[in-house]
Motif scaffolding. Sequence first.
Motif, PDB file in Angstrom:
ATOM      1  N   CYS A 277       8.203   2.904   2.690  1.00 41.05           N
ATOM      2  CA  CYS A 277       6.861   2.429   2.335  1.00 41.05           C
ATOM      3  C   CYS A 277       5.989   2.374   3.581  1.00 41.05           C
ATOM      4  O   CYS A 277       6.250   1.582   4.483  1.00 41.05           O
ATOM      5  N   LEU A 278       4.970   3.200   3.627  1.00 43.80           N
ATOM      6  CA  LEU A 278       4.035   3.155   4.744  1.00 43.80           C
ATOM      7  C   LEU A 278       3.340   1.796   4.780  1.00 43.80           C
ATOM      8  O   LEU A 278       3.157   1.196   5.830  1.00 43.80           O
ATOM      9  N   GLY A 279       2.982   1.307   3.613  1.00 38.54           N
ATOM     10  CA  GLY A 279       2.381  -0.009   3.486  1.00 38.54           C
ATOM     11  C   GLY A 279       2.924  -0.714   2.263  1.00 38.54           C
ATOM     12  O   GLY A 279       3.339  -0.069   1.303  1.00 38.54           O
ATOM     13  N   ASP A 280       2.927  -2.029   2.309  1.00 39.15           N
ATOM     14  CA  ASP A 280       3.294  -2.833   1.146  1.00 39.15           C
ATOM     15  C   ASP A 280       2.068  -3.649   0.806  1.00 39.15           C
ATOM     16  O   ASP A 280       1.808  -4.700   1.386  1.00 39.15           O
ATOM     17  N   ILE A 281       1.280  -3.125  -0.118  1.00 40.58           N
ATOM     18  CA  ILE A 281       0.035  -3.764  -0.509  1.00 40.58           C
ATOM     19  C   ILE A 281       0.102  -3.940  -2.021  1.00 40.58           C
ATOM     20  O   ILE A 281      -0.112  -2.992  -2.770  1.00 40.58           O
ATOM     21  N   SER A 282       0.488  -5.128  -2.431  1.00 40.52           N
ATOM     22  CA  SER A 282       0.771  -5.378  -3.851  1.00 40.52           C
ATOM     23  C   SER A 282       1.812  -4.405  -4.358  1.00 40.52           C
ATOM     24  O   SER A 282       1.750  -3.926  -5.479  1.00 40.52           O
ATOM     25  N   GLY A 283       2.756  -4.051  -3.519  1.00 42.01           N
ATOM     26  CA  GLY A 283       3.805  -3.093  -3.861  1.00 42.01           C
ATOM     27  C   GLY A 283       3.833  -1.943  -2.872  1.00 42.01           C
ATOM     28  O   GLY A 283       2.937  -1.777  -2.036  1.00 42.01           O
ATOM     29  N   CYS A 284       4.873  -1.134  -2.957  1.00 42.99           N
ATOM     30  CA  CYS A 284       5.093  -0.037  -2.006  1.00 42.99           C
ATOM     31  C   CYS A 284       4.020   1.036  -2.106  1.00 42.99           C
ATOM     32  O   CYS A 284       3.718   1.530  -3.190  1.00 42.99           O
ATOM     33  N   LYS A 285       3.467   1.396  -0.978  1.00 39.94           N
ATOM     34  CA  LYS A 285       2.543   2.531  -0.852  1.00 39.94           C
ATOM     35  C   LYS A 285       3.198   3.496   0.126  1.00 39.94           C
ATOM     36  O   LYS A 285       3.242   3.252   1.324  1.00 39.94           O
TER      37      LYS A 285
END
Length: 170
Positions: free
Chosen positions: A97-105
């Motif tokens: 996950c590059l980002g975890d913004i309200s879930g995996c992005k």
Amino acid sequence: FIVRNNIINQTQITGSNTRGIILYYPDYHECLHNTVRIRSAYAQSTPLYVYEFGTAIDANARNNIFMNEGTGPAVYQRVNTSLSGRDNNIYWTNGACLGDISGCKATLADLQNAPSGSDMGSIVHEVDFFGASDKDLSPDGAHLLDRLNIHFKAGAQSGVQFSDDEKVWL
């Protein structure tokens, strides 16, 4: 509140998550021109951790480097409205996950849609902090001062070699 012009280099801390910059209920917070490098095996470790249950007011993260050499995300936001402005950042992680913004992005495109229009000027790139990834660091490859600089900044684990005559400088 402004967090700017910092260099944070966190190595693995056993028994806990590692977080570089924490913005807690970040109304009117600015995170600008920071370099944050995390090296941790914990999946919840992240260079930027933003905690907010609702919509933050005028909270921005711009022109930063957020690098996670572990398995956690490069940025974590509890909800996708925690930062009203994320842009011109460099992200990197070895995780899924590059980002975890309200879930995996998983990708930059996913980050750009969380919320829509975020990170339009951001990139995904592994940063070579010493500019030495393509250099020969053997005694014949780099100058003594360059090798000493790398040795003292990265430590003995960098593997930089010194001749017996050069070891007086260590």
